[in-house]
Design an enzyme around this catalytic site. Structure first.
Site, PDB file in Angstrom:
ATOM      1  N   GLU A 232      -0.191   8.556  -7.616  1.00 58.31           N
ATOM      2  CA  GLU A 232       0.332   9.884  -7.918  1.00 58.31           C
ATOM      3  C   GLU A 232      -0.826  10.844  -8.177  1.00 58.31           C
ATOM      4  O   GLU A 232      -0.811  11.992  -7.746  1.00 58.31           O
ATOM      5  CB  GLU A 232       1.233   9.816  -9.151  1.00 58.31           C
ATOM      6  CG  GLU A 232       2.486   9.006  -8.922  1.00 58.31           C
ATOM      7  CD  GLU A 232       3.200   8.705 -10.219  1.00 58.31           C
ATOM      8  OE1 GLU A 232       4.127   9.438 -10.559  1.00 58.31           O
ATOM      9  OE2 GLU A 232       2.815   7.755 -10.914  1.00 58.31           O
TER      10      GLU A 232
ATOM     11  N   SER B  13     -21.302   0.489  -8.020  1.00 57.75           N
ATOM     12  CA  SER B  13     -19.917   0.122  -7.700  1.00 57.75           C
ATOM     13  C   SER B  13     -19.910  -0.600  -6.359  1.00 57.75           C
ATOM     14  O   SER B  13     -20.961  -1.030  -5.885  1.00 57.75           O
ATOM     15  CB  SER B  13     -19.008   1.343  -7.723  1.00 57.75           C
ATOM     16  OG  SER B  13     -19.528   2.338  -6.895  1.00 57.75           O
ATOM     17  N   LEU B  14     -18.767  -0.761  -5.768  1.00 58.54           N
ATOM     18  CA  LEU B  14     -18.674  -1.552  -4.540  1.00 58.54           C
ATOM     19  C   LEU B  14     -18.083  -0.718  -3.413  1.00 58.54           C
ATOM     20  O   LEU B  14     -17.140   0.037  -3.636  1.00 58.54           O
ATOM     21  CB  LEU B  14     -17.756  -2.758  -4.759  1.00 58.54           C
ATOM     22  CG  LEU B  14     -18.236  -3.841  -5.717  1.00 58.54           C
ATOM     23  CD1 LEU B  14     -17.125  -4.863  -5.930  1.00 58.54           C
ATOM     24  CD2 LEU B  14     -19.469  -4.524  -5.150  1.00 58.54           C
TER      25      LEU B  14
ATOM     26  N   LYS C 256     -11.280  -9.745  -7.228  1.00 55.70           N
ATOM     27  CA  LYS C 256     -11.726  -8.502  -7.855  1.00 55.70           C
ATOM     28  C   LYS C 256     -10.778  -8.254  -9.026  1.00 55.70           C
ATOM     29  O   LYS C 256      -9.584  -8.011  -8.847  1.00 55.70           O
ATOM     30  CB  LYS C 256     -11.666  -7.359  -6.849  1.00 55.70           C
ATOM     31  CG  LYS C 256     -12.054  -6.020  -7.434  1.00 55.70           C
ATOM     32  CD  LYS C 256     -12.492  -5.079  -6.325  1.00 55.70           C
ATOM     33  CE  LYS C 256     -12.355  -3.608  -6.669  1.00 55.70           C
ATOM     34  NZ  LYS C 256     -12.556  -3.225  -8.037  1.00 55.70           N
TER      35      LYS C 256
ATOM     36  N   GLU D 162     -15.811  -8.127 -16.591  1.00 65.99           N
ATOM     37  CA  GLU D 162     -14.594  -7.332 -16.604  1.00 65.99           C
ATOM     38  C   GLU D 162     -13.722  -7.817 -17.755  1.00 65.99           C
ATOM     39  O   GLU D 162     -13.406  -9.002 -17.839  1.00 65.99           O
ATOM     40  CB  GLU D 162     -13.877  -7.536 -15.253  1.00 65.99           C
ATOM     41  CG  GLU D 162     -12.955  -6.432 -14.864  1.00 65.99           C
ATOM     42  CD  GLU D 162     -13.661  -5.231 -14.222  1.00 65.99           C
ATOM     43  OE1 GLU D 162     -14.908  -5.217 -14.109  1.00 65.99           O
ATOM     44  OE2 GLU D 162     -12.946  -4.287 -13.859  1.00 65.99           O
TER      45      GLU D 162
ATOM     46  N   LYS E  94      -9.992  -4.346  -0.507  1.00 65.16           N
ATOM     47  CA  LYS E  94      -8.908  -3.869  -1.360  1.00 65.16           C
ATOM     48  C   LYS E  94      -7.578  -4.217  -0.708  1.00 65.16           C
ATOM     49  O   LYS E  94      -7.369  -3.933   0.459  1.00 65.16           O
ATOM     50  CB  LYS E  94      -9.011  -2.355  -1.553  1.00 65.16           C
ATOM     51  CG  LYS E  94     -10.243  -1.933  -2.328  1.00 65.16           C
ATOM     52  CD  LYS E  94     -10.077  -2.149  -3.829  1.00 65.16           C
ATOM     53  CE  LYS E  94      -9.344  -1.016  -4.487  1.00 65.16           C
ATOM     54  NZ  LYS E  94     -10.126   0.003  -5.112  1.00 65.16           N
TER      55      LYS E  94
ATOM     56  N   CYS F 273      35.574   5.807  -4.952  1.00 67.02           N
ATOM     57  CA  CYS F 273      34.885   4.958  -3.987  1.00 67.02           C
ATOM     58  C   CYS F 273      34.692   5.732  -2.679  1.00 67.02           C
ATOM     59  O   CYS F 273      35.644   6.307  -2.151  1.00 67.02           O
ATOM     60  CB  CYS F 273      35.706   3.692  -3.741  1.00 67.02           C
ATOM     61  SG  CYS F 273      35.040   2.671  -2.410  1.00 67.02           S
TER      62      CYS F 273
ATOM     63  N   CYS G 278      34.106  -0.647  -7.651  1.00 64.14           N
ATOM     64  CA  CYS G 278      35.359  -0.306  -7.008  1.00 64.14           C
ATOM     65  C   CYS G 278      36.242  -1.526  -7.236  1.00 64.14           C
ATOM     66  O   CYS G 278      35.926  -2.609  -6.749  1.00 64.14           O
ATOM     67  CB  CYS G 278      35.169  -0.071  -5.509  1.00 64.14           C
ATOM     68  SG  CYS G 278      36.732   0.021  -4.622  1.00 64.14           S
TER      69      CYS G 278
ATOM     70  N   CYS H 139      39.910  -2.794  -0.972  1.00 62.50           N
ATOM     71  CA  CYS H 139      38.905  -1.845  -0.460  1.00 62.50           C
ATOM     72  C   CYS H 139      38.259  -2.433   0.791  1.00 62.50           C
ATOM     73  O   CYS H 139      37.705  -3.526   0.763  1.00 62.50           O
ATOM     74  CB  CYS H 139      37.841  -1.556  -1.503  1.00 62.50           C
ATOM     75  SG  CYS H 139      36.504  -0.504  -0.862  1.00 62.50           S
TER      76      CYS H 139
HETATM   77  S1  IVH Z   1     -19.575  -6.941  -8.448  1.00 65.13           S
HETATM   78  C1  IVH Z   1     -23.523  -4.822  -8.420  1.00 65.13           C
HETATM   79  N1  IVH Z   1     -17.518  -8.540  -8.790  1.00 65.13           N
HETATM   80  O1  IVH Z   1     -14.918  -3.555  -9.384  1.00 65.13           O
HETATM   81  C2  IVH Z   1     -22.316  -5.533  -8.847  1.00 65.13           C
HETATM   82  N2  IVH Z   1     -17.281  -6.257  -9.397  1.00 65.13           N
HETATM   83  O2  IVH Z   1     -14.960  -1.311  -7.391  1.00 65.13           O
HETATM   84  C3  IVH Z   1     -21.095  -4.801  -8.455  1.00 65.13           C
HETATM   85  N3  IVH Z   1     -15.098  -5.711 -10.330  1.00 65.13           N
HETATM   86  O3  IVH Z   1     -17.217  -1.504 -10.937  1.00 65.13           O
HETATM   87  C4  IVH Z   1     -19.863  -5.343  -8.995  1.00 65.13           C
HETATM   88  N4  IVH Z   1     -14.252  -7.732 -10.214  1.00 65.13           N
HETATM   89  O4  IVH Z   1     -16.176  -3.287 -12.368  1.00 65.13           O
HETATM   90  C5  IVH Z   1     -17.989  -7.290  -8.908  1.00 65.13           C
HETATM   91  N5  IVH Z   1     -15.802 -10.078  -9.077  1.00 65.13           N
HETATM   92  C6  IVH Z   1     -16.280  -8.829  -9.199  1.00 65.13           C
HETATM   93  C7  IVH Z   1     -15.500  -7.776  -9.734  1.00 65.13           C
HETATM   94  C8  IVH Z   1     -16.037  -6.500  -9.801  1.00 65.13           C
HETATM   95  C9  IVH Z   1     -14.032  -6.486 -10.581  1.00 65.13           C
HETATM   96  C10 IVH Z   1     -15.138  -4.269 -10.581  1.00 65.13           C
HETATM   97  C11 IVH Z   1     -16.445  -3.780 -11.104  1.00 65.13           C
HETATM   98  C12 IVH Z   1     -16.857  -2.635 -10.206  1.00 65.13           C
HETATM   99  C13 IVH Z   1     -15.619  -2.346  -9.439  1.00 65.13           C
HETATM  100  C14 IVH Z   1     -16.023  -1.884  -8.054  1.00 65.13           C
END
Ligand code: IVH
Length: 697
Positions: free
Chosen positions: A39, A86-87, A122, A185, A329, A423, A441, A446
């Site tokens: 959203e 991040s990834l 993840k 995490e 994802k 109905c 109903c 019906c």
């Molecule tokens: S590796 C340099 N492994 O996903 C290391 N991240 O979208 C980079 N996350 O900010 C992260 N599970 O918080 C890694 N098995 C996993 C993960 C993971 C969740 C999170 C992490 C990162 C986000 C990236």
């Protein structure tokens, strides 16, 4: 907005900025969003599109000018010892393969043979950075904006799975490294989240939108005594800094083992693949997606990393993302679309269920046009209006559901819906029994109810009459040819021949299909009667013990019926009562006689009786499919897929949704689709229904 005046565009932009800021505040500062990520994206993207089309209205303080997390003032800021990267994301198999191709281009040829990967879940929680010095936990921080995080050390100390000293095991002979900083995490298991929310709601206290917000909110409490009462858990997955270790790990999998040896919580189901097995990795990633709901915690994707740390260093990163890792994802299970109308359907039992008519929208690769709205109260409590933009969720195979309206997006043209008083099919007044949420109903005559019953009777789940579908059910009920289920076997074929669209050939085929169905196994007929709780599996369990419907009917009318039927394995009192109630009504017993008179089989054949005897003997003994995993695809000649699944499971086998290296057999019928190609690629044996039967013979 149709061709709006410029000033209203500017107004809309400003309004959207306010809304987006408000929701960012709720998300980042309060940990209490009132809308989902999807959203939020709708709002954010609309703002971005308007700004792109009208750059003259751009301002530096627009939320689009600043993306990502924020650091709240409540906690002390800490600078991370290295940027918290991040990834990059992949959303398809192609993107995963493209990622690998890039690695191969970037790595020198002589390293290709040593390239391997690690696959893991993840975790959908809150990133934390944990600092250990001389084996003591000295600092813990949130990710914040990647450069600075918040110091939440006191709160993290309350998380039970986090060791305050490493090695966590006091008996261990390991010497801790001078400095270890790890990333992980924090999360809350789904069940713990539900329990917490339920209790809070009962006590009239604040609830959280999802497990991730719950984890984040719990870790960012000013009073760590509150955090201590929250069921927080943690997985660590990355070493950020390691100093004073004479023999440091050289691989990612080695890092995981290293952290585990010190007693840090490391998730176990991590798999390693050589580059040559990339196909198997891809298959497992897709399989992961199918299994995402089986994890006790929220998993929103799979992470694939290059195992060698030396290769990781060679690959480096672009912007904020390491090149050596990628997040696959899972397809979003939610989407936002317009609610065009609310219609009501009459079910087999007369229950009236409201359904949403949606502007068609793609969710997880499927076009969704309608969704359930549960009942009247659901619509009223959530204030869902016709014309609203609504959030729709489709999780796995379940029927899509409208989750809530996006109140912010209303323009005043939306209409409140009310349950009709009569109905929609028979026009009789609807009844909502006191204390029930369903409306019915109650008109036994019906036509809608009878139509639904006929549809079910002729469906593949029950008597499986080919060429007989909803259209025929509706028409024959409307014409008065069918007044009860047995009338299906007394259809006036001459009259049908005179109907529009019912030529000789079609009628002959339909007639033959009806004729053939007379010889279905009795449990199919039992299913077709539409007794509550008696589906194909239960019907088979019940009929295993009786010679046919007449015997079952007689048993159901005996005084000890509840005891006897309830004692059948897998049946129990609730189902037994339903069966007894059904056969206590004279018209229902007469129905069985009427079927018999039409030549429909109500007794088991000699062969079936013999088979039942043998099945009883064999059932305890053999589980011929134990240890085997099957995937089913295409249309099988004799079984529906549900039946094939039940067949396999009854014999000790397992059925999963997608083909991977661990699949024992692909059971393929006609029009098999992409799973067949995958199986052939992975060398998974492909069998047909006959071969399946042979396996169990
Ligand atoms: S590796 C340099 N492994 O996903 C290391 N991240 O979208 C980079 N996350 O900010 C992260 N599970 O918080 C890694 N098995 C996993 C993960 C993971 C969740 C999170 C992490 C990162 C986000 C990236």
């Amino acid at each position: 907005m149709n061709d709006p005046a410029e000033s209203s565009i500017q107004e809309r932009i400003e309004r959207l900025r306010e809304i987006v800021r408000y929701h960012q505040y709720r998300y980042y500062v309060l940990d209490d969003p009132t809308i989902s990520d999807q959203e939020f994206d709708v709002l954010f993207n609309e703002l971005k599109a308007l700004e792109d089309a009208h750059p003259e209205y751009r301002t530096p303080d627009s939320p689009t000018a600043r993306v990502g997390g924020a650091v709240a003032d409540r906690f002390e800021k800490v600078r991370h010892p290295a940027p918290m990267l991040s990834l990059a994301n992949a959303f398809s198999e192609e993107e995963l393969r493209a990622w690998r191709e890039r690695l191969l281009r970037l790595l020198p040829e002589d390293q290709h043979a040593d390239l391997s990967y690690v696959l893991g879940p993840k975790f959908d929680g809150l990133t934390v950075v944990l600092h250990y010095e001389q084996g003591r936990f000295v600092l813990g921080a949130t990710r914040g904006d990647g450069e600075y995080g918040e110091n939440i050390t006191d709160n993290l100390r309350t998380v039970r799975v986090l060791p305050l000293r490493i090695p966590a095991d006091p008996e261990s002979e390991r010497v801790p490294p001078a400095r270890l900083v790890v990333r992980g995490e924090a999360y809350v298991e789904k069940a713990a989240f539900e329990t917490f929310n339920r209790r809070q709601a009962e006590a009239g206290e604040r609830t959280y939108a999802n497990p991730r917000n719950f984890a984040a909110g719990s870790l960012r409490q000013l009073d760590s005594a509150i955090t201590a009462q929250r069921p927080l858990k943690l997985w660590v997955y990355h070493i950020v800094i390691l100093e004073g270790e004479p023999d440091p790990p050289q691989t990612h999998s080695g890092s995981l083992a290293y952290m585990e040896a010190y007693g840090l919580p490391v998730y176990h189901d991590i798999r390693r693949y050589a580059d040559a097995d990339f196909d198997a990795l891809v298959a497992d990633v897709l399989d992961f997606g199918q299994r995402r709901h089986d994890f006790p915690f929220e998993v929103d994707g799979a992470v694939i990393k290059v195992d060698s740390l030396a290769q990781q260093a060679l690959l480096g990163f672009t912007g904020k993302d390491p090149r050596w890792a990628i997040a696959y994802k899972f397809a979003s299970e939610e989407a936002v679309t317009r609610l065009l109308d609310i219609v009501v359907n009459v079910g087999r039992t007369g229950a009236i269920t409201p359904a949403a008519v949606l502007d068609p929208v793609q969710i997880g690769g499927v076009t969704v046009r309608s969704a359930t709205l549960n009942n009247e109260d659901y619509i009223r409590d959530l204030d869902i209006r016709i014309g609203d933009q609504v959030l729709v969720k489709r999780a796995g195979e379940v029927i899509p559901k409208v989750i809530r309206p996006l109140v912010d997006l209303r323009d005043g043209s939306e209409r409140v819906w009310t349950m009709p008083e009569t109905c929609p099919v028979c026009g009789q007044p609807l009844v909502r029994p006191p204390g029930e949420s369903a409306t019915y109903c109650v008109n036994n005559a019906c036509p809608a109810q009878l139509t639904r019953k006929v549809e079910y009777f002729v469906s593949r789940t029950a008597m499986d009459i080919e060429g007989f579908g909803s259209k025929q059910a509706e028409l024959f009920v409307e014409k008065g040819y069918i007044k009860d289920l047995a009338d299906i076997y007394y259809l006036p074929w001459d009259e049908i021949l005179a109907l529009e669209g019912y030529g000789e050939k079609k009628v002959a085929n339909l007639r033959q299909a009806v004729e053939e169905s007379k010889d279905r196994p009795v449990e199919r007929l039992l299913v077709g009667l539409g007794i509550r709780f008696v589906g194909p599996v239960v019907a088979e369990l019940i009929m295993a013990d009786y010679s046919g419907l007449p015997e079952l009917m007689a048993v159901a009318q005996r005084e000890d019926a509840l005891e006897e039927l309830g004692a059948i394995e897998g049946v129990g009192p609730k189902i037994a009562e339903s069966v007894i109630e059904f056969f206590s009504l004279a018209p229902n017993r007469a129905l069985v006689d009427k079927f018999a008179a039409a030549g429909v089989r109500v007794e088991k054949s000699e062969a079936e009786l013999e088979a039942a005897r043998q099945a009883r003997e064999a059932s305890a003994a053999a589980q011929p499919l134990a240890g085997l995993t099957f995937v089913i695809t295409g249309t099988l000649p004799d079984m529906t897929r549900d039946e094939a699944k039940a067949f396999i499971e009854a014999r000790g086998g397992k059925v999963t949704g997608s083909v991977s290296g661990k699949t024992s057999y692909l059971l393929a019928g006609e029009k098999p689709g992409s799973k067949l190609a995958k199986a052939e690629k992975l060398g998974v044996p492909v069998i047909d229904e006959e071969a399946l039967l042979a396996l169990t013979a």
